[in-house]
Write a protein that holds these residues in place. Structure first.
Motif, PDB file in Angstrom:
ATOM      1  N   ASP A   1      58.924  85.593 -23.068  1.00 28.12           N
ATOM      2  CA  ASP A   1      58.518  86.527 -24.516  1.00 28.12           C
ATOM      3  C   ASP A   1      60.270  86.877 -24.147  1.00 28.12           C
ATOM      4  OD1 ASP A   1      59.188  87.778 -22.204  1.00 28.12           O
ATOM      5  OD2 ASP A   1      57.881  89.170 -22.871  1.00 28.12           O
TER       6      ASP A   1
ATOM      7  N   ASP B   1      62.324  85.338 -26.672  1.00 29.39           N
ATOM      8  CA  ASP B   1      62.333  85.690 -27.702  1.00 29.39           C
ATOM      9  C   ASP B   1      62.089  86.730 -28.547  1.00 29.39           C
ATOM     10  OD1 ASP B   1      60.193  84.796 -28.251  1.00 29.39           O
ATOM     11  OD2 ASP B   1      59.941  83.845 -29.775  1.00 29.39           O
ATOM     12  N   ALA B   2      61.697  87.795 -28.018  1.00 31.58           N
ATOM     13  CA  ALA B   2      60.747  88.887 -28.385  1.00 31.58           C
ATOM     14  C   ALA B   2      62.025  89.728 -28.823  1.00 31.58           C
ATOM     15  CB  ALA B   2      60.048  89.284 -27.761  1.00 31.58           C
TER      16      ALA B   2
ATOM     17  N   ILE C   1      64.189  88.273 -32.647  1.00 33.04           N
ATOM     18  CA  ILE C   1      63.448  88.282 -33.681  1.00 33.04           C
ATOM     19  C   ILE C   1      63.586  88.541 -35.058  1.00 33.04           C
ATOM     20  CG2 ILE C   1      61.285  87.702 -34.724  1.00 33.04           C
ATOM     21  CD1 ILE C   1      60.032  86.459 -32.101  1.00 33.04           C
TER      22      ILE C   1
ATOM     23  N   TYR D   1      62.521  89.321 -38.136  1.00 32.93           N
ATOM     24  CA  TYR D   1      60.718  89.215 -38.453  1.00 32.93           C
ATOM     25  C   TYR D   1      60.463  88.866 -40.124  1.00 32.93           C
ATOM     26  CZ  TYR D   1      58.941  90.729 -34.496  1.00 32.93           C
ATOM     27  OH  TYR D   1      58.683  91.200 -32.823  1.00 32.93           O
TER      28      TYR D   1
ATOM     29  N   TYR E   1      55.768  94.118 -30.572  1.00 33.11           N
ATOM     30  CA  TYR E   1      54.976  93.338 -29.389  1.00 33.11           C
ATOM     31  C   TYR E   1      55.727  94.782 -27.757  1.00 33.11           C
ATOM     32  CZ  TYR E   1      55.836  91.176 -25.158  1.00 33.11           C
ATOM     33  OH  TYR E   1      56.002  90.370 -23.853  1.00 33.11           O
TER      34      TYR E   1
ATOM     35  N   ALA F   1      56.591  94.969 -24.709  1.00 33.51           N
ATOM     36  CA  ALA F   1      57.217  94.064 -23.438  1.00 33.51           C
ATOM     37  C   ALA F   1      56.418  94.715 -21.945  1.00 33.51           C
ATOM     38  CB  ALA F   1      58.669  94.580 -23.388  1.00 33.51           C
TER      39      ALA F   1
ATOM     40  N   LYS G   1      52.678  93.615 -22.320  1.00 36.11           N
ATOM     41  CA  LYS G   1      52.911  92.321 -22.902  1.00 36.11           C
ATOM     42  C   LYS G   1      51.760  92.017 -23.227  1.00 36.11           C
ATOM     43  CE  LYS G   1      55.830  91.448 -19.685  1.00 36.11           C
ATOM     44  NZ  LYS G   1      57.230  90.911 -19.918  1.00 36.11           N
TER      45      LYS G   1
ATOM     46  N   LEU H   1      50.979  91.763 -27.978  1.00 33.84           N
ATOM     47  CA  LEU H   1      51.211  91.468 -29.631  1.00 33.84           C
ATOM     48  C   LEU H   1      50.511  91.134 -29.983  1.00 33.84           C
ATOM     49  CD1 LEU H   1      54.086  90.645 -31.550  1.00 33.84           C
ATOM     50  CD2 LEU H   1      52.600  88.448 -30.499  1.00 33.84           C
TER      51      LEU H   1
ATOM     52  N   ILE I   1      57.108  83.658 -28.749  1.00 36.80           N
ATOM     53  CA  ILE I   1      56.774  85.564 -29.625  1.00 36.80           C
ATOM     54  C   ILE I   1      56.921  84.850 -30.750  1.00 36.80           C
ATOM     55  CG2 ILE I   1      56.801  87.552 -29.857  1.00 36.80           C
ATOM     56  CD1 ILE I   1      55.691  87.359 -27.092  1.00 36.80           C
TER      57      ILE I   1
END
Length: 192
Positions: free
Chosen positions: A15, A17-18, A21, A23, A60, A62, A65, A67, A144
């Motif tokens: 995760d 890259d969460a 990102i 969007y 997300y 974190a 965990k 999404l 993610i």
């Protein structure tokens, strides 16, 4: 409104890259991917699909965990748009997938039940995300962003629904799937 659930044993989804990102960029890429698949859909006898946008942008969690996000889709020239609301629970060996397929007008109803849905599943000790063993466990080919963009299905193949797998992969449902189905069908019948 329909739902489906599946367990994909694709490996540990990093995760990392969460938080980074974009969007909007991800949505643009997803729209292009959807558009590029329309020629084949039409050849196969299906209507073209247009990804309108986020009905609910990705979130997300974190800590837990988890999404979730929703896409608004138009099939052919349908006046009523379709809602795909996706929920992912990350574990040590893969991802538990829950999806709602509804019309876009049902988004408030789904959002109202979201906290309850997010509390439905968890992984048992040894199978949780935090139980990952670097250098030993398999790492998924997607992060993610890939889960949201649908790269999971492309890289891992279609996910099969197998209740036997729930125990094998250490997933604990806090209510039976049959109960979840009755809950969803009951909500649909109550709104009809």
């Amino acid at each position: 409104m329909g739902n489906r659930a599946a367990l994909g044993k694709i490996g540990y989804v990093d995760d990392g890259d969460a938080a980074s990102i974009n969007y909007s960029e991800l949505l643009s890429s997803m729209k292009a991917d959807t558009l590029s698949g329309n020629d084949q859909r039409v050849k196969d006898g299906f209507p073209p699909v247009t990804l309108i946008g986020w009905a609910s942008p990705p979130v997300y969690d974190a800590v837990n965990k988890r999404l979730h996000w929703a896409k608004e889709l138009q099939f052919g020239n349908d006046a009523v748009h379709t809602l795909n609301y996706d929920v992912r629970f990350l574990g040590r060996e893969g991802v538990f997938v829950m999806s709602y397929i509804a019309n876009v007008e049902q988004l408030p109803e789904i959002k109202q039940s979201l906290d309850e849905v997010l509390g439905l599943a968890g992984f048992s000790t040894g199978k949780r995300y935090t139980d990952f063993l670097p250098g030993t466990d398999t790492v998924a080919a997607v992060g993610i962003g890939g889960l949201i963009a649908g790269k999971l299905a492309a890289k891992a193949g279609l996910l099969a629904v197998a209740l036997i797998a729930l125990k094998k992969f250490g997933l604990i449902l806090l209510i039976p799937l049959a109960g979840l189905w009755r809950l969803i069908r009951g909500n649909r019948n109550a709104s009809s």
